[in-house]
Design a protein around this motif. Structure first.
Motif, PDB file in Angstrom:
ATOM      1  N   THR A 103      38.257 -51.694 -71.091  1.00 28.38           N
ATOM      2  CA  THR A 103      37.812 -51.099 -72.035  1.00 28.38           C
ATOM      3  C   THR A 103      37.491 -49.728 -71.351  1.00 28.38           C
ATOM      4  OG1 THR A 103      36.915 -53.259 -72.766  1.00 28.38           O
ATOM      5  CG2 THR A 103      35.944 -51.200 -74.003  1.00 28.38           C
ATOM      6  N   LEU A 147      37.519 -57.615 -68.461  1.00 30.23           N
ATOM      7  CA  LEU A 147      37.696 -56.830 -69.960  1.00 30.23           C
ATOM      8  C   LEU A 147      36.872 -55.466 -70.066  1.00 30.23           C
ATOM      9  CD1 LEU A 147      38.449 -57.148 -72.785  1.00 30.23           C
ATOM     10  CD2 LEU A 147      36.421 -58.372 -73.335  1.00 30.23           C
ATOM     11  N   ILE A 176      43.787 -52.024 -74.931  1.00 27.25           N
ATOM     12  CA  ILE A 176      43.015 -52.965 -74.220  1.00 27.25           C
ATOM     13  C   ILE A 176      43.688 -54.545 -74.630  1.00 27.25           C
ATOM     14  CG2 ILE A 176      40.589 -54.364 -74.253  1.00 27.25           C
ATOM     15  CD1 ILE A 176      39.444 -51.754 -75.302  1.00 27.25           C
ATOM     16  N   GLU A 177      44.212 -54.789 -75.828  1.00 31.67           N
ATOM     17  CA  GLU A 177      44.751 -55.885 -76.149  1.00 31.67           C
ATOM     18  C   GLU A 177      45.824 -56.095 -75.189  1.00 31.67           C
ATOM     19  OE1 GLU A 177      45.579 -55.815 -80.051  1.00 31.67           O
ATOM     20  OE2 GLU A 177      43.540 -56.159 -80.708  1.00 31.67           O
ATOM     21  N   ARG A 178      46.677 -54.903 -75.003  1.00 32.00           N
ATOM     22  CA  ARG A 178      48.109 -55.005 -74.397  1.00 32.00           C
ATOM     23  C   ARG A 178      47.619 -55.251 -72.667  1.00 32.00           C
ATOM     24  NH1 ARG A 178      51.746 -50.055 -72.573  1.00 32.00           N
ATOM     25  NH2 ARG A 178      53.621 -51.101 -72.421  1.00 32.00           N
ATOM     26  N   GLU A 214      41.139 -47.374 -82.518  1.00 28.59           N
ATOM     27  CA  GLU A 214      42.041 -48.065 -82.828  1.00 28.59           C
ATOM     28  C   GLU A 214      43.283 -48.384 -81.814  1.00 28.59           C
ATOM     29  OE1 GLU A 214      43.437 -50.427 -84.902  1.00 28.59           O
ATOM     30  OE2 GLU A 214      41.166 -50.447 -85.482  1.00 28.59           O
ATOM     31  N   MET A 242      48.778 -50.107 -69.491  1.00 22.83           N
ATOM     32  CA  MET A 242      48.341 -50.386 -70.595  1.00 22.83           C
ATOM     33  C   MET A 242      48.390 -49.113 -71.568  1.00 22.83           C
ATOM     34  SD  MET A 242      44.405 -51.151 -70.481  1.00 22.83           S
ATOM     35  CE  MET A 242      43.131 -49.989 -70.068  1.00 22.83           C
ATOM     36  N   ILE A 277      44.974 -56.818 -71.644  1.00 22.11           N
ATOM     37  CA  ILE A 277      44.641 -58.318 -71.618  1.00 22.11           C
ATOM     38  C   ILE A 277      45.656 -59.150 -71.159  1.00 22.11           C
ATOM     39  CG2 ILE A 277      43.619 -60.357 -72.566  1.00 22.11           C
ATOM     40  CD1 ILE A 277      41.590 -58.311 -74.005  1.00 22.11           C
ATOM     41  N   LYS A 278      46.979 -58.916 -72.171  1.00 20.33           N
ATOM     42  CA  LYS A 278      48.127 -59.465 -72.159  1.00 20.33           C
ATOM     43  C   LYS A 278      48.835 -59.411 -70.933  1.00 20.33           C
ATOM     44  CE  LYS A 278      52.222 -60.084 -74.828  1.00 20.33           C
ATOM     45  NZ  LYS A 278      53.028 -59.681 -75.799  1.00 20.33           N
ATOM     46  N   LYS A 316      36.960 -62.401 -68.783  1.00 17.52           N
ATOM     47  CA  LYS A 316      35.574 -62.026 -69.025  1.00 17.52           C
ATOM     48  C   LYS A 316      34.727 -62.047 -67.805  1.00 17.52           C
ATOM     49  CE  LYS A 316      36.076 -62.994 -74.003  1.00 17.52           C
ATOM     50  NZ  LYS A 316      35.739 -63.588 -74.991  1.00 17.52           N
ATOM     51  N   LYS A 358      41.753 -50.049 -78.620  1.00 12.23           N
ATOM     52  CA  LYS A 358      41.885 -51.466 -78.938  1.00 12.23           C
ATOM     53  C   LYS A 358      43.155 -51.964 -78.726  1.00 12.23           C
ATOM     54  CE  LYS A 358      40.727 -54.839 -82.643  1.00 12.23           C
ATOM     55  NZ  LYS A 358      40.776 -55.037 -83.831  1.00 12.23           N
ATOM     56  N   GLN A 359      44.379 -51.421 -79.052  1.00 13.57           N
ATOM     57  CA  GLN A 359      45.573 -51.517 -78.800  1.00 13.57           C
ATOM     58  C   GLN A 359      45.827 -51.584 -77.070  1.00 13.57           C
ATOM     59  OE1 GLN A 359      48.501 -49.386 -80.735  1.00 13.57           O
ATOM     60  NE2 GLN A 359      47.613 -49.353 -82.586  1.00 13.57           N
TER      61      GLN A 359
END
Lengths: 248, 424
Positions: A99, A95, A116-118, A110, A151, A120-121, A130, A113-114
């Motif tokens: 990041t 993670l 990072i979420e992408r 923002e 990402m 992770i997925k 983690k 964050k998008q």
């Protein structure tokens, strides 16, 4: 048709030894283009020139009309590169790595964050995201790195042997991801030894050997042209290592 | 600017690992501990020493000898007459390392025209100064005994003042530093200044060595872990990558300096008030041999410039490394450049060297950091300022080369392997 990549008489010399001999190539946006060839053919050197890691000795490389020689920093904003033997920072968790990389791509929290979420997925590591990267298997690390590569929604992705050394399940998972990303409009330039993988993934392939680009075309077109059953035969015949057999 | 701080944070996180922090704290703690052990040993040595005395004479003269030993801070333990082997054995048992035998007829010998003999024994258990303190004190006590009996003889045989015969010429020793002249001895000045500045080159040597190793390893591990190619294709300036790597290592080096400062100050302080007598302190005050705020600032700048030069050079050398194992071999030239002025600064006055030798030693940028403290104490500010300027120029050249390496193919292609030779 928007041109994603344009190579014009691209050459690279290490000292007195020329390893890429004047490659010219055009890749339209949204295509998956693969370079296939044996070890030492010049695939990685060519990809490193696209990724702004190596400077061409002569010739031109334009990515979405930006020269990699004149505007390397601008090019780096729209490309993403996955080296053949890449690693993640061992002291970082998966993670933290995503990041760190997301924050280098954008100053917008923002958007980061998008990304990072992408990431992770795409990495699909579950709670292990983690954990420290030093605890990951080769397959997990490669998935993390591929997630990092794509990402941030680059315009062009350069993947050097994306599934090299991976087991069937991890390799399949990565191939599926690449295919889905291309469907969404991403341009992908990749290299591989695995002809089956290339056939499954690529819209077009370039056959490279001894620093020369011998032929370019879709797998189907090339198989027809060289009267071959698979890309391995295509490669052998295109590079003059095997004669083209006439149909009986 | 945001990416600069993100990179800096990443570099600091990479450097502040247990593997880096623990050795720094451990080394400082070891020095601090050593200081306190040395200090307590010094205190012990300063205390009363025990001496085994065999008095075979029992005369007034032998009583005077024992009295003089008492004045020299010895506690006299009386022993019976015995062969010297058993006397030494008894001394060991009594936990003392010195013994003295006063022969029969000693008192008569002193009174007559002969030279009586006292036999002293020193048991050497180690070669340390503190371990042989009793023997050293006994040597000076024997001189005092001779001086006492000389004075007695002179007084009884002549009308001349004994102290005049013993020291017919009085000397007034003066030392000059710059334009200031004060009464005192060179040894007093050297002892005091050494006690105040001895730890500075030690810290500098330790910090430069460690910081150089740290930044070279940081670059080499990026190569070994195959993270450098990814980092170099990120949308950040290559110069930022170079600067953040150096800045992070510089910050760690500063913290390291502070930690070592505490440790080594404690270590050097453990040698006690060596050279720090009240007389020496007054002399130093008169000569103006103290650090002022501005000289501290210049000293700090010179030391930090030395660290920065080593970081820039180590960054270049680290770029040649294929992996972390290769770092040690690659930074050896840098270590030699640090070691030369470090060792020579203890024994040589660089300004009195011959032209070529002086040029050679001053060409090493680290020399200026090692000689800054003595120069500043001697109020020779100009050579320190020139030294800082020279270090700055060298630093800029090295940073330029490092940036060139990072902004061209070289960071990816150049490598020197100390292990198996590979064809790339």
């Amino acid at each position: 048709m928007e041109i994603a990549l344009q190579l014009t008489n691209l050459k690279k010399q290490y000292g007195l030894r020329e390893v890429v001999h004047g490659i010219s190539l055009t890749v339209p946006a949204g295509e998956i283009f693969a370079l296939i060839g044996p070890n030492g053919a010049g695939k990685s050197t060519t990809l490193k020139m696209l990724a702004t890691l190596l400077k061409p000795t002569s010739g031109e490389v334009n990515i979405f009309d930006l020269s990699v020689v004149d505007h390397p920093e601008k090019v780096r904003e729209i490309i993403s590169y996955l080296p053949e033997e890449a690693g993640a920072y061992k002291n970082m968790t998966g993670l933290a790595y995503l990041t760190f990389m997301a924050n280098l791509y954008t100053a917008n929290p923002e958007l980061a964050k998008q990304f990072i979420e992408r990431g992770i997925k795409l990495a699909d590591l579950g709670p292990r995201i983690k954990d420290k990267a030093s605890t990951y298997s080769k397959g997990m690390t490669r998935k993390l790195l591929l997630a990092r590569t794509v990402m941030c929604a680059p315009k062009l992705v350069i993947l050097d042997e994306p599934t090299s050394g991976l087991d069937i399940i991890n390799a399949m998972s990565i191939r599926t991801t690449i295919k889905e990303l291309a469907k969404a409009g991403l341009t992908v330039i990749l290299s591989s030894h695995n002809m089956l993988e290339i056939e499954y993934l690529s819209d077009r392939v370039g056959l490279i050997s001894d620093g020369n680009l011998h032929d370019v075309g879709s797998p189907k077109h090339l198989k027809e042209k060289y009267k071959a059953e698979n890309l391995e035969q295509v490669f052998m015949r295109a590079t003059g290592n095997e004669p083209i057999k006439e149909a009986a | 600017m945001r990416s600069f701080f993100i990179l800096l944070q990443k570099e600091l996180r990479e450097l502040f690992t247990w593997q880096i922090v623990v050795p720094i704290v451990l080394v400082a703690a070891i020095f601090l501990g050593l200081g306190s052990v040395i200090s307590s040993e010094q205190e012990k040595a300063k205390g009363s020493q025990r001496i085994l005395v065999v008095d075979n004479d029992g005369s007034a003269a032998s009583a005077t000898v024992k009295d003089l030993l008492g004045k020299a801070n010895f506690t006299v333990i009386t022993a019976s007459d015995q062969p010297e082997n058993t006397l030494v054995e008894q001394a060991k048992k009594e936990n003392t390392s010195v013994a003295l035998v006063i022969p029969k007829g000693f008192g008569e010998g002193v009174a007559s025209n002969t030279i009586p003999e006292l036999t002293s024994y020193s048991v050497i258990r180690s070669f340390s100064i503190s371990g042989n303190q009793s023997g050293l004190v006994l040597e000076s006590a024997m001189q005092a005994i001779n001086t006492y009996f000389s004075a007695q003889l002179i007084s009884s045989a002549t009308s001349i003042r004994a102290d005049r015969v013993l020291q017919p010429v009085a000397t007034i020793e003066k030392v000059a530093v710059g334009d200031t002249i004060a009464t005192g001895k060179t040894s007093q000045v050297l002892g005091y200044v050494n006690a105040q500045t001895l730890y500075i080159p030690m810290i500098l040597f330790l910090v430069i060595s460690f910081a150089a190793q740290m930044i070279a390893t940081a670059v080499a591990s990026e190569k070994e872990n195959k993270t450098i190619e990814t980092l170099l294709t990120m949308p950040v300036s290559r110069k930022q990558i170079v600067v953040t790597k150096m800045l992070a290592a510089g910050l760690v080096a500063l913290i390291m300096s502070a930690v070592y400062m505490v440790g080594l100050r404690g270590y050097v302080g453990g040698f006690g008030t060596m050279g720090e007598s009240e007389g020496a302190r007054v002399l130093i005050e008169q000569l103006g041999l103290n650090f002022t705020l501005s000289s501290y600032t210049l000293l700090g700048t010179s030391l930090f410039m030395g660290i920065l030069v080593s970081l820039a050079l180590a960054l270049i050398l680290g770029s040649f490394a294929e992996d972390v194992k290769g770092v040690q071999g690659l930074i050896t030239p840098l270590m030699v450049l640090v070691l030369i002025p470090y060792v020579l600064s203890f024994v040589l006055d660089f300004s009195s060297l011959s032209g070529p030798a002086r040029a050679l030693i001053y060409a090493i940028p680290f020399t200026h950091s090692f000689i800054a403290a003595p120069n500043l104490l001697l109020q020779q500010t100009t050579p320190v300022l020139w030294g800082i300027l020279y270090q700055f120029v060298v630093f800029i050249i090295f940073v330029y080369i490092a940036a060139k390496i990072f902004t061209t193919d070289r960071i990816v292609t150049m490598k020197i392997s100390f292990s198996k030779k590979k064809v790339v």
